[in-house]
Design an enzyme around this catalytic site. Structure first.
Site, PDB file in Angstrom:
ATOM      1  N   CYS A  75       1.130  -1.151  -0.016  1.00 25.16           N
ATOM      2  CA  CYS A  75       0.014  -0.180   0.223  1.00 25.16           C
ATOM      3  C   CYS A  75       0.367   1.115   0.179  1.00 25.16           C
ATOM      4  CB  CYS A  75      -0.549  -0.147   1.696  1.00 25.16           C
ATOM      5  SG  CYS A  75      -1.585   1.474   1.170  1.00 25.16           S
ATOM      6  N   CYS A 192      -0.953   3.507  -6.342  1.00 23.60           N
ATOM      7  CA  CYS A 192      -1.421   2.624  -5.471  1.00 23.60           C
ATOM      8  C   CYS A 192      -1.793   1.473  -6.367  1.00 23.60           C
ATOM      9  CB  CYS A 192      -3.119   2.798  -5.236  1.00 23.60           C
ATOM     10  SG  CYS A 192      -4.476   2.969  -4.569  1.00 23.60           S
TER      11      CYS A 192
HETATM   12  N1  DGL Z   1      -3.796   0.129  -2.249  1.00 22.05           N
HETATM   13  C1  DGL Z   1      -3.799   1.501  -1.497  1.00 22.05           C
HETATM   14  C2  DGL Z   1      -2.671   2.097  -1.561  1.00 22.05           C
HETATM   15  O1  DGL Z   1      -1.346   1.612  -2.676  1.00 22.05           O
HETATM   16  C3  DGL Z   1      -4.445   2.748  -1.159  1.00 22.05           C
HETATM   17  C4  DGL Z   1      -5.849   2.423  -0.798  1.00 22.05           C
HETATM   18  C5  DGL Z   1      -7.097   3.104  -0.090  1.00 22.05           C
HETATM   19  O2  DGL Z   1      -6.899   4.322   0.033  1.00 22.05           O
HETATM   20  O3  DGL Z   1      -6.566   2.710   0.889  1.00 22.05           O
HETATM   21  O4  DGL Z   1      -2.336   3.545  -1.950  1.00 22.05           O
END
Ligand code: DGL
Length: 265
Positions: A75, A192
């Site tokens: 993330c 993301c």
């Molecule tokens: N999957 C997360 C990232 O790589 C973001 C998603 C969220 O806003 O929770 O930033």
């Protein structure tokens, strides 16, 4: 044979599955625990203090329960903020996911690169430092998307997501002269982990073709290097999926391909 190494892969939701699938392909000897902190999704809508206060103690509990050999923070919104806190608090190795600005700028021919991430990720000092250190003269456009992670999550869950909604989030990445291939964005960083879930649709909706940079294969190589030679007994190499909301998901058929076809405990 020694025990399979346990790799814990963590995200706010289902986006980290796009990192997981690469790590699974690189380390079929490992046992995987995927944790979606869906009770706190989306991280992009929370303040920096809230994310630190959420993730650091939660990770302590997860390490206590699962005793991983390595943790992947799949993330960007969390990694650009909490990695240093996690490394200070826990001795297990952490591999983060941060915007792939360096390789994107190194390969851009038009010197125009866009970074598509959550509103949190594009605001981070960490991201700005990557641009200062690695833009190599490129013009870098930061695009903070409010809804794309939620749209990706909905699409993976089988909901219908409109082209217009995706395009509205994507459009600001495309800058420069649309008619001149030498004077417009040619590279978009997927900053993301949710966004590769929508990549086929984003490619179709893009106003012109660009290279999309997904860091997942590089993360998988880093994980594999840190773990060292394969040592595990493949028979022990299972997969678990945990939602912090404790919701019962009905997505097994959708999710198992990300786990290399393993049955989910
Ligand atoms: N999957 C997360 C990232 O790589 C973001 C998603 C969220 O806003 O929770 O930033």
């Amino acid at each position: 044979m020694t025990n399979s190494p346990t790799i814990l892969v963590f995200d706010s939701g289902l986006g980290g599955l796009t990192v997981l699938r690469e790590v699974v392909a690189a380390r079929s000897d490992a046992h995987f625990v995927y944790v979606a902190d869906d009770a706190f999704f989306p991280y992009g809508h929370h303040s920096e203090d809230e994310i630190i206060a959420r993730v650091v103690p939660l990770m302590g509990e997860l390490i206590g329960t699962h005793d991983p050999d390595l943790v992947v923070i799949a993330c960007n919104t969390a990694s650009t903020l909490v990695l240093s806190h996690l490394r200070a608090a826990y001795s297990v190795p952490f591999v983060g996911t941060v915007p792939a600005i360096k390789p994107a700028c190194a390969q851009s021919r038009t010197r125009r690169v866009s970074v598509l991430g959550t509103k949190g990720t594009v605001k981070r000092e960490y991201t700005k430092a990557l641009i200062r250190d690695f833009a190599q003269g490129c013009e870098v456009t930061l695009v903070g998307s409010p809804e794309l992670a939620s749209l990706a999550e909905a699409a993976l869950g089988g909901a219908s997501v409109s082209d217009n909604d995706i395009l509205a989030e994507l459009a600001p990445c495309f800058v420069g002269d649309a008619e001149d291939a030498g004077a417009r964005t040619d590279t978009v960083v997927l900053a993301c982990t949710h966004y590769p879930l929508l990549l086929d649709r984003m490619k179709k909706l893009a106003p012109w073709p660009v290279d999309w940079i997904d860091p997942a294969p590089a993360i998988a190589r880093r994980v594999s290097d840190l773990l060292g030679a394969r040592s595990g007994d493949i028979a022990q190499a299972g997969a678990e999926m945990i939602f912090t909301s404790n919701r019962v998901h009905g997505l097994s058929a959708t999710l198992t391909p990300f786990f290399g076809g393993r049955a989910l405990a």
